[in-house]
Every structure is written in C-alpha cells, then in structure tokens.
Design an enzyme around this catalytic site. Structure first.
Site, mmCIF file in Angstrom:
data_model
loop_
_atom_site.group_PDB
_atom_site.id
_atom_site.type_symbol
_atom_site.label_atom_id
_atom_site.label_comp_id
_atom_site.label_asym_id
_atom_site.label_seq_id
_atom_site.Cartn_x
_atom_site.Cartn_y
_atom_site.Cartn_z
ATOM 1 N N TYR A 56 -21.976 13.770 -6.338
ATOM 2 C CA TYR A 56 -21.354 12.634 -5.658
ATOM 3 C C TYR A 56 -20.759 11.627 -6.637
ATOM 4 C CZ TYR A 56 -23.069 14.579 -1.346
ATOM 5 O OH TYR A 56 -23.278 15.434 -0.285
ATOM 6 N N ARG A 59 -17.351 13.012 -7.094
ATOM 7 C CA ARG A 59 -16.520 12.766 -5.909
ATOM 8 C C ARG A 59 -16.068 11.304 -5.876
ATOM 9 N NH1 ARG A 59 -17.928 16.886 -6.541
ATOM 10 N NH2 ARG A 59 -15.870 16.878 -7.481
ATOM 11 N N ASN A 90 -14.575 11.641 7.527
ATOM 12 C CA ASN A 90 -14.395 11.551 6.078
ATOM 13 C C ASN A 90 -15.319 10.505 5.466
ATOM 14 O OD1 ASN A 90 -12.372 13.426 6.461
ATOM 15 N ND2 ASN A 90 -10.731 11.908 6.457
ATOM 16 N N VAL A 91 -15.725 10.762 4.227
ATOM 17 C CA VAL A 91 -16.584 9.811 3.521
ATOM 18 C C VAL A 91 -15.784 8.933 2.553
ATOM 19 C CG1 VAL A 91 -18.646 11.231 3.773
ATOM 20 C CG2 VAL A 91 -17.208 11.533 1.746
ATOM 21 N N HIS A 107 -19.987 10.363 8.958
ATOM 22 C CA HIS A 107 -20.749 11.113 7.955
ATOM 23 C C HIS A 107 -21.074 10.310 6.701
ATOM 24 C CE1 HIS A 107 -19.010 14.960 9.983
ATOM 25 N NE2 HIS A 107 -20.039 14.470 10.624
ATOM 26 N N THR A 173 -8.672 17.605 11.642
ATOM 27 C CA THR A 173 -10.003 18.152 11.893
ATOM 28 C C THR A 173 -9.873 19.346 12.821
ATOM 29 O OG1 THR A 173 -12.176 17.745 12.895
ATOM 30 C CG2 THR A 173 -10.350 16.402 13.711
ATOM 31 N N ALA A 217 -0.628 16.149 8.444
ATOM 32 C CA ALA A 217 -0.976 14.848 9.019
ATOM 33 C C ALA A 217 0.172 13.840 8.974
ATOM 34 C CB ALA A 217 -2.202 14.287 8.310
#
Length: 229
Positions: A56, A59, A90-91, A107, A173, A217
């Site tokens: 993470y 990320r 999305n995070v 999430h 998604t 998108a």
C-alpha cells in the site's frame, strides 16, 4: 429556488485507469503482481504485515503521481446544474481532487490509515506507513482499506443514496463485485440509467430505461454531459 435533480454515480477502477492507475485485478487474478489473498485480506495482514504495508505504500506513492482525468473533471462539472453524489469502489482520491464534493468510498481510502483496535480512529496519511506507527491508543496502524472478508461500512449509506437518484450513471465497473453490484437494484424503477463501459456485460433487458454506452470513461461521459446540459 428550484430543486436540483439528483445524479447518483457509481464508479469503479475503469474511471481511474485513464489516469494511469492500474485496475484492481488483472485477468490473471493478480494485483500489481501480488496475489490478492496476500495483500487484500485480514489473513494476509496477520501473516505478513510488512508485505501488506509495503504494497500500500507503493500504491500511495503511485496515486500521488497521477492526476484526475477528463471523466473525473466532467463529473465535478455536473455539480453546476445537478446535485451529484458519487459512490466509488476506488480507494484513490481523484474524485475529490477533481472538485467533486459528495463522494462515498465503499472500499476505503488509500490516503488514510486507521487503528487496528478502533476502526473509527482514522488519520490522513501521505507518507509510508511502517511497523511501529501507532494510533493514539498505542496500537499499530493499518491501511484504511476494506479487505476481502471485511464488512463494507458505508454500504447502507450507499444504498440510501442510490434510492434518491433521479438519474443513475455507472462508470468503469463491471457490476460483478458484490456487494457493490447490488446497488443498481436500489434505484427507482423508472429513472434513466447510463452504463459506460468499453466491454459492457450488463443485460439490457434487466432494467427499464437502461442506456449502454460502449466507450472508455472519459468519452462516454462527454456524451452524457452533452445530453444532460
């Protein structure tokens, strides 16, 4: 004062892919070369927290190097005429950085961390998170991410928001990841639904007023933006 129509937007990894963020899971089942079980489950955390923290941290660094794309910016621009609520799987924080003001994260958020003994102790965090970084209760901090097997704390809020939609837009998604995939069923039956995906796999006959736009998108949102303005 006229009531603004409410647009509810459900977004997934496909909207951030155009900014350079890898989609959550590649076709081989790996996320950035890692097995999901190792980096996105409580079991993975207990087994090897250093690996999870490093994953993470990488990320987070990547996120800080990218920018919102046209899709994010168009959604924020819709707020000029509409009451826009975004529910994202999305995070990343690209919706917020583009100017969207109502964003619900299902999430978790990559730029936040939380206590391992009190899930309500949440902190903003842009640097590396390491073993030995503790909350105010002297407990190890962990990524503020909802891992597989964990409850989705904002799900009920997301369901309630979806029920209020005058227009529903779904972007990036596959609607295959549960429980988020169930949200479409909370929308009122007679509202228009726009589904943007380059390879749509939704059954048009399942929903009234479903409009499928087979585009990436940003291109799909440009068409919807023109339609709604």
């Amino acid at each position: 004062m006229l009531h603004k129509k409410r647009i509810v937007v459900l977004t997934g990894a496909g909207i951030s892919a155009e900014s350079g963020i890898k989609t959550f899971r590649d076709s081989n089942g790996l996320w950035e070369g890692h097995n999901i079980q190792d980096v996105a489950t409580p079991q993975g955390w207990y087994k090897n927290p250093e690996l999870v923290l490093d994953f993470y941290n990488q990320r987070r660094k990547q996120l800080l190097q990218v920018k919102p794309n046209d899709a994010h910016l168009l959604l924020s621009k819709l707020e000029e005429k509409y009451d826009v609520n975004i529910i994202t799987q999305n995070v990343d924080d690209l919706h917020e950085r583009s100017g969207s003001t109502k964003v619900t994260h299902l999430h978790g958020e990559l730029r936040k961390v939380r206590s391992t003994i009190d899930e309500y102790l949440i902190y903003n965090w842009d640097k590396d998170l390491n073993i030995g970084d503790h909350c105010e209760c002297n407990s190890q901090l962990r990524p503020h991410i909802v891992w597989f097997g964990e409850e989705v704390p904002n799900l009920t809020i997301a369901e309630e928001i979806t029920q209020t939609a005058d227009i529903l837009i779904i972007i990036g998604t596959s609607m295959q990841v549960y429980p988020a995939a169930n949200l479409i069923h909370f929308a009122q039956k007679d509202i228009p639904i726009y589904f943007i995906d380059p390879k749509p796999n939704i059954n048009k006959n399942q929903f009234d007023n479903l409009n499928i736009i087979s585009d990436m998108a940003s291109q799909g949102l440009k068409k919807i933006y023109k339609l709604l303005n």
